[in-house]
Each structure stands twice: as structure tokens, then as C-alpha cells.
Design a protein around this motif. Sequence first.
Motif, short mmCIF file in Angstrom:
data_model
loop_
_atom_site.label_atom_id
_atom_site.label_comp_id
_atom_site.label_asym_id
_atom_site.label_seq_id
_atom_site.Cartn_x
_atom_site.Cartn_y
_atom_site.Cartn_z
N ALA A 40 0.86 -1.18 0.00
CA ALA A 40 0.00 0.00 0.00
C ALA A 40 0.91 1.23 0.00
O ALA A 40 1.99 1.21 0.59
CB ALA A 40 -0.92 0.00 1.22
N LYS A 44 -4.28 5.54 3.96
CA LYS A 44 -5.66 5.38 3.50
C LYS A 44 -5.82 4.08 2.73
O LYS A 44 -6.82 3.36 2.92
CB LYS A 44 -6.10 6.56 2.64
N GLU A 45 -4.85 3.75 1.87
CA GLU A 45 -4.93 2.47 1.14
C GLU A 45 -4.94 1.30 2.12
O GLU A 45 -5.66 0.32 1.92
CB GLU A 45 -3.75 2.33 0.17
N VAL A 47 -6.03 1.33 5.33
CA VAL A 47 -7.33 1.32 5.99
C VAL A 47 -8.39 0.73 5.06
O VAL A 47 -9.21 -0.09 5.47
CB VAL A 47 -7.72 2.74 6.46
N ASP A 48 -8.34 1.13 3.78
CA ASP A 48 -9.31 0.61 2.81
C ASP A 48 -9.22 -0.91 2.67
O ASP A 48 -10.25 -1.58 2.53
CB ASP A 48 -9.11 1.27 1.44
N LEU A 49 -8.01 -1.46 2.72
CA LEU A 49 -7.85 -2.92 2.64
C LEU A 49 -8.55 -3.61 3.81
O LEU A 49 -9.22 -4.62 3.64
CB LEU A 49 -6.36 -3.30 2.60
N LEU A 51 -11.05 -2.30 5.52
CA LEU A 51 -12.49 -2.09 5.32
C LEU A 51 -13.07 -3.09 4.32
O LEU A 51 -14.23 -3.48 4.43
CB LEU A 51 -12.76 -0.66 4.84
N GLU A 52 -12.24 -3.54 3.36
CA GLU A 52 -12.67 -4.55 2.38
C GLU A 52 -12.70 -5.95 2.98
O GLU A 52 -13.08 -6.91 2.32
CB GLU A 52 -11.71 -4.55 1.18
N LYS A 76 -7.22 4.25 13.15
CA LYS A 76 -8.44 3.82 12.47
C LYS A 76 -8.56 2.29 12.43
O LYS A 76 -9.64 1.75 12.66
CB LYS A 76 -8.50 4.39 11.05
#
Length: 134
Positions: A40, A44-45, A47-49, A51-52, A76
Amino acid sequence: MELKAKGSTSIKALLVEDIGVCRLVLSTFLLRLHCEVTLAMNGKEAVDLFLEGKKFDIVLFDKDMPVMTGPEAIVKIRAMGETDVKIVGVSADNHAMEAFISAGADLFVPKPIRMEALGPIIQDVINKKTNDMV
């Protein structure tokens, strides 16, 4: 992007680093330690992983990155209830340890990281994972 070493262990590592040379060196170390590596470019990338629904055994975070810093992302991720993942802060910044630990990181390793420093950390993760399966 995901990278796999030949004969990789079941250890899933996330490397969050915005500088290409550092990403190359650290991912090479992780691959040599038989980790499956996901890359990543910023917090943010990462955190997005999460979240996925992606799961990792260990995450290595750089401190200062564009979009979202390592410590911001750690806060987060921990707030999502991700307490089992080992989070390691990595930085050349002299004041980074305090920022990482107060954000919820388990460990801090100063840059430049050496293979000798990373090996025992990965071995701890392998041991913990093995013990959790028993």
C-alpha cells in the motif's frame, strides 16, 4: 499489489510505504522471510484494505506519507477492532516511536531496517499463529 515468495508461509504481511526504494527493500526482506506481501502506498490504502475485509498477520507502517500517515491509519485500524494484527511502525524520524506506540502500534523499528531486526519479529508472528491453531 500482492507478492508471494516461493514456499511462502501462511504469514500475510502488509507493507505501507510511499517511497519506492524503501518499499523494494522491505518487500524483498519480507519475501525472503517467506511472507505473502501486499503493498500500500499510504495509510488510507491500508485502511481501505481492512475495510474490504482483508486480513493480515503483520503490518509495517512508514510514518510520514501523503493522504494519511502511519499513526493516523493505525488509530483507524485499531478502532475497527483489529487487535490481533501485529503492527510495526518504521521510520527514520527520531520522534516516531512515541507517535506509533500512542497510536496503537505493537513495536517500533528505526530505519534503515536490517534483515536481522525483521527476522525475529516475523518469527514471533509465525509462533503466535502456530500456537493459535493448536
